[in-house]
Design a protein around this motif. Sequence first.
Motif, mmCIF file in Angstrom:
data_model
loop_
_atom_site.group_PDB
_atom_site.id
_atom_site.type_symbol
_atom_site.label_atom_id
_atom_site.label_comp_id
_atom_site.label_asym_id
_atom_site.label_seq_id
_atom_site.Cartn_x
_atom_site.Cartn_y
_atom_site.Cartn_z
ATOM 1 N N ALA A 96 -10.353 8.300 13.085
ATOM 2 C CA ALA A 96 -9.507 9.448 12.755
ATOM 3 C C ALA A 96 -8.125 9.034 12.262
ATOM 4 O O ALA A 96 -7.421 9.847 11.648
ATOM 5 N N LEU A 97 -7.721 7.785 12.487
ATOM 6 C CA LEU A 97 -6.417 7.319 12.028
ATOM 7 C C LEU A 97 -6.438 6.841 10.581
ATOM 8 O O LEU A 97 -5.379 6.614 9.986
ATOM 9 N N LEU A 98 -7.609 6.684 10.004
ATOM 10 C CA LEU A 98 -7.718 6.187 8.639
ATOM 11 C C LEU A 98 -7.418 7.306 7.640
ATOM 12 O O LEU A 98 -8.023 8.379 7.703
ATOM 13 N N VAL A 99 -6.498 7.060 6.724
ATOM 14 C CA VAL A 99 -6.184 8.079 5.719
ATOM 15 C C VAL A 99 -7.426 8.336 4.861
ATOM 16 O O VAL A 99 -8.148 7.407 4.486
ATOM 17 N N PRO A 100 -7.728 9.592 4.543
ATOM 18 C CA PRO A 100 -8.939 9.919 3.760
ATOM 19 C C PRO A 100 -8.836 9.489 2.307
ATOM 20 O O PRO A 100 -9.846 9.352 1.616
ATOM 21 N N CYS A 101 -7.605 9.301 1.831
ATOM 22 C CA CYS A 101 -7.373 8.810 0.473
ATOM 23 C C CYS A 101 -5.990 8.173 0.460
ATOM 24 O O CYS A 101 -5.221 8.314 1.425
ATOM 25 N N LEU A 102 -5.667 7.465 -0.585
ATOM 26 C CA LEU A 102 -4.366 6.799 -0.634
ATOM 27 C C LEU A 102 -3.248 7.834 -0.780
ATOM 28 O O LEU A 102 -3.272 8.651 -1.704
ATOM 29 N N PRO A 103 -2.274 7.814 0.136
ATOM 30 C CA PRO A 103 -1.190 8.805 0.075
ATOM 31 C C PRO A 103 -0.240 8.546 -1.096
ATOM 32 O O PRO A 103 -0.232 7.462 -1.679
ATOM 33 N N HIS A 104 0.553 9.555 -1.400
ATOM 34 C CA HIS A 104 1.604 9.401 -2.412
ATOM 35 C C HIS A 104 2.618 8.374 -1.925
ATOM 36 O O HIS A 104 3.031 8.392 -0.758
#
Length: 281
Positions: free
Chosen positions: A26-34
């Motif tokens: 759950a801590l993994l970002v679902p996509c690369l953030p801005h």
Amino acid sequence: LPPPPRVHLSCPWGDVYPISISLPSALLVPCLPHKTSDYASTPTSGAYRFNADQEHSYKHGYRSARYAYTTKKSGWDCLRHYEIIFSGAVPIFQNVSSSPAWVMSSLPKLHLRPSSGPPASYLCEAERLRSYAGSHLTSEASARRFLGTVGAEAARKVLYLGGNKGVDYVRDTLLLGLKMVVEEVVDFVRPDHLYWDFPHEEKRDLYGLGYSYVGWLTPAHDSVDRSGLRSRVEAREFDLVVFGSVHRGMPFLDAVTEWYGREEVAFVDGEDEHGCERGRE
């Protein structure tokens, strides 16, 4: 990126396999953030500029940067490496080539930058690492790899034993994963800091301020019977017995070794350094 290598040493007292820290999926970002900066400003000295209430700000620093510095701390393996990758940044890992081959075995060390450089290739690097993390660095993936390594993929009931309630990153993150992928895991002693009811005001006294591991286990994970364990061991109630931190206490060791075979017991050692000769006994 290729999966972690499956390597081991055969010793007179059993087979030895590498294991690493992990983080809940759950801590993994679902996509690369801005991204708003090339480099995160978090220091590599080990000193924390944040308090126990600022985990979000700490993680935001990584999520808003393309690269973040990390290094060996008390030992080579530490949460920061994983927190950077899970936040969608690329670790700049100083002296990573000096780490022993068996240490941080799940990290793709050949693909971590040893020093800073031009950020032009960030997007491909970060996405490869983020994808790799989802497959191999989560606590759930670590637990499945662990079960496969010890030949217990079909285990439905696991006894996870420890003699100390203190923080142990390897023991704790493996337990988080097992609780999420196995039907029933009886943990004794109960590591209170992993559960939903851990007092928020006590986070400041935990190693690393409790970032990334405190409070993940729910009342459903806690609904296990921890009583009468010696007699239940003698009755062979469990499919697998795991000693989660061999240098911090191994309750019921005599009963476990009497009633369970070598292939039904696993010992986990997550210490950075120790002078223990237990493995030679």
